[in-house]
Design a protein around this motif. Structure first.
Motif, PDB file in Angstrom:
ATOM      1  N   ILE A 163      -7.358 -12.362  -8.305  1.00  0.00           N
ATOM      2  CA  ILE A 163      -6.795 -11.258  -7.514  1.00  0.00           C
ATOM      3  C   ILE A 163      -7.303 -11.366  -6.082  1.00  0.00           C
ATOM      4  O   ILE A 163      -8.513 -11.432  -5.852  1.00  0.00           O
ATOM      5  CB  ILE A 163      -7.186  -9.883  -8.093  1.00  0.00           C
ATOM      6  CG1 ILE A 163      -6.739  -9.745  -9.551  1.00  0.00           C
ATOM      7  CG2 ILE A 163      -6.589  -8.765  -7.241  1.00  0.00           C
ATOM      8  CD1 ILE A 163      -7.183  -8.443 -10.205  1.00  0.00           C
ATOM      9  N   ALA A 164      -6.378 -11.405  -5.141  1.00  0.00           N
ATOM     10  CA  ALA A 164      -6.731 -11.389  -3.714  1.00  0.00           C
ATOM     11  C   ALA A 164      -6.069 -10.186  -3.058  1.00  0.00           C
ATOM     12  O   ALA A 164      -5.001  -9.737  -3.486  1.00  0.00           O
ATOM     13  CB  ALA A 164      -6.274 -12.674  -3.032  1.00  0.00           C
ATOM     14  N   ALA A 165      -6.707  -9.680  -2.007  1.00  0.00           N
ATOM     15  CA  ALA A 165      -6.153  -8.577  -1.231  1.00  0.00           C
ATOM     16  C   ALA A 165      -5.949  -9.028   0.204  1.00  0.00           C
ATOM     17  O   ALA A 165      -6.875  -9.553   0.839  1.00  0.00           O
ATOM     18  CB  ALA A 165      -7.067  -7.360  -1.277  1.00  0.00           C
ATOM     19  N   GLU A 166      -4.733  -8.834   0.704  1.00  0.00           N
ATOM     20  CA  GLU A 166      -4.393  -9.110   2.101  1.00  0.00           C
ATOM     21  C   GLU A 166      -4.306  -7.799   2.878  1.00  0.00           C
ATOM     22  O   GLU A 166      -3.806  -6.802   2.350  1.00  0.00           O
ATOM     23  CB  GLU A 166      -3.015  -9.755   2.222  1.00  0.00           C
ATOM     24  CG  GLU A 166      -2.840 -11.121   1.651  1.00  0.00           C
ATOM     25  CD  GLU A 166      -1.382 -11.561   1.804  1.00  0.00           C
ATOM     26  OE1 GLU A 166      -1.141 -12.760   1.703  1.00  0.00           O
ATOM     27  OE2 GLU A 166      -0.497 -10.698   2.009  1.00  0.00           O
ATOM     28  N   SER A 170       1.072   0.736   3.427  1.00  0.00           N
ATOM     29  CA  SER A 170      -0.331   0.643   3.829  1.00  0.00           C
ATOM     30  C   SER A 170      -0.676  -0.632   4.589  1.00  0.00           C
ATOM     31  O   SER A 170      -1.728  -0.706   5.218  1.00  0.00           O
ATOM     32  CB  SER A 170      -1.223   0.717   2.589  1.00  0.00           C
ATOM     33  OG  SER A 170      -1.058  -0.457   1.804  1.00  0.00           O
ATOM     34  N   GLY A 171       0.161  -1.663   4.502  1.00  0.00           N
ATOM     35  CA  GLY A 171      -0.177  -2.958   5.080  1.00  0.00           C
ATOM     36  C   GLY A 171      -1.044  -3.812   4.196  1.00  0.00           C
ATOM     37  O   GLY A 171      -1.461  -4.903   4.590  1.00  0.00           O
ATOM     38  N   VAL A 172      -1.333  -3.340   2.966  1.00  0.00           N
ATOM     39  CA  VAL A 172      -2.153  -4.086   2.022  1.00  0.00           C
ATOM     40  C   VAL A 172      -1.256  -4.672   0.934  1.00  0.00           C
ATOM     41  O   VAL A 172      -0.428  -3.966   0.350  1.00  0.00           O
ATOM     42  CB  VAL A 172      -3.232  -3.196   1.371  1.00  0.00           C
ATOM     43  CG1 VAL A 172      -3.998  -3.963   0.286  1.00  0.00           C
ATOM     44  CG2 VAL A 172      -4.185  -2.672   2.438  1.00  0.00           C
ATOM     45  N   PRO A 220      -1.015   3.724  -4.136  1.00  0.00           N
ATOM     46  CA  PRO A 220       0.447   3.636  -4.268  1.00  0.00           C
ATOM     47  C   PRO A 220       1.154   3.128  -3.018  1.00  0.00           C
ATOM     48  O   PRO A 220       2.319   2.730  -3.086  1.00  0.00           O
ATOM     49  CB  PRO A 220       0.861   5.081  -4.589  1.00  0.00           C
ATOM     50  CG  PRO A 220      -0.266   5.921  -4.068  1.00  0.00           C
ATOM     51  CD  PRO A 220      -1.506   5.106  -4.268  1.00  0.00           C
ATOM     52  N   GLY A 221       0.466   3.100  -1.885  1.00  0.00           N
ATOM     53  CA  GLY A 221       1.085   2.594  -0.667  1.00  0.00           C
ATOM     54  C   GLY A 221       1.019   1.086  -0.523  1.00  0.00           C
ATOM     55  O   GLY A 221       1.605   0.523   0.412  1.00  0.00           O
TER      56      GLY A 221
END
Length: 286
Positions: A121-124, A95-97, A72-73
């Motif tokens: 889907i990508a995650a930064e 979270s910075g994500v 959730p962050g």
């Protein structure tokens, strides 16, 4: 191995697993609805031919809900829902994500029953892409990559295969994938560009999904791809997969990949293709 590096690898692995699980679930949803007949077109975007189906939105809702239920962050940037902001239902941003989501890349292919459509889907983490997944459900293929961990092709019942792009290919032997925008003025210029390029390469391919094109470069199924007009969610996951397979991904004249132009190719071919394209002044519209 330094603690920070170990932590980074662990975080990337965790994000990659969530991306892969979520993309697979969204892919199953999309495939199940497509099996029931042509989905309904509910909206258009840049032009009457740039369509949105009900399933684009359902898939993005599923992806967003699954990710934020567990994290959730985080925040989500999706093609259909836009950028979440702290305090909104799409994530707190603490979270910075950030997740960059194209729930259905290749909507027109999906609409017509052509198999090259994908969930991307990508995650930064702090603005750096560390994990990417491109799920191609009809082909039964999942392309994945994590920063520094290589690019991989997964098929059901088969061991994962590490991907390597083609290199050492001269421009006149290159099989090059591309795509076209929906605005008539942009298409006119894109037609001129591909017309000038075609006599200089082995051949051209048009798959209809930028995410798939980038994975095709990673897998060596094409030697290069380029396209003007992509959005970040179109290439976020695919660009990491191509890079981790050894490809160079960028724009023209030393610029990074962007909406203006995205090019991917092996290290030898990239400067030749990008240089030829730059000479055609492709970053314009009629």
């Amino acid at each position: 191995m330094p603690g920070e590096l170990l932590l980074g690898i662990a975080v990337s692995a965790e994000l990659l697993k969530l991306a892969a699980d979520t993309a697979a679930e969204a892919g199953r949803l999309l495939a199940s609805w497509r099996a029931g007949g042509r989905p309904e077109v509910v909206d258009t975007k840049s032009s009457p031919t740039d369509v949105v189906t009900e399933m684009d939105r359902k898939a993005e809702e599923l992806i967003t809900e699954r990710i934020l239920a567990l994290r959730p962050g985080d925040t989500v940037l999706g093609e259909e829902g836009g950028q979440s902001e702290p305090g909104q239902p799409r994530g707190s941003g603490s979270s910075g994500v950030r997740w960059v989501v194209d729930p259905l890349d290749g909507t027109v292919n999906y609409l017509y029953g052509i198999p090259e459509w994908a969930v991307s889907i990508a995650a930064e983490v702090d603005g750096i892409i560390v994990a990417g997944v491109v799920e191609v459900p009809v082909l039964g293929e999942t392309f994945t990559a994590s920063a520094g961990g290589g690019a991989w092709l997964h098929r059901r019942g088969v061991a994962a295969a590490r991907l390597h792009c083609n290199d050492g290919v001269p421009l006149d032997r290159a099989l090059v994938a591309t795509g076209f925008g929906y605005d008539a003025g942009r298409r006119k210029v894109q037609g001129e560009v591909v017309g000038a390029l075609l006599p200089r390469v082995r051949d051209i391919r048009r798959h209809g999904s930028a995410a798939v094109d980038l994975c095709m470069v990673a897998a060596g199924r094409v030697d290069a791809c380029y396209e003007r007009g992509l959005n970040y969610w179109d290439y976020a996951a695919g660009s990491l997969i191509a890079r981790e397979a050894g490809a160079v991904v960028g724009g023209l004249s030393g610029r990074p990949e962007s909406t203006s132009m995205t090019v991917a190719a092996g290290p030898d071919l990239y400067p030749r293709l990008a240089g030829f394209l730059a000479g055609l002044d492709p970053e314009r519209d009629a």
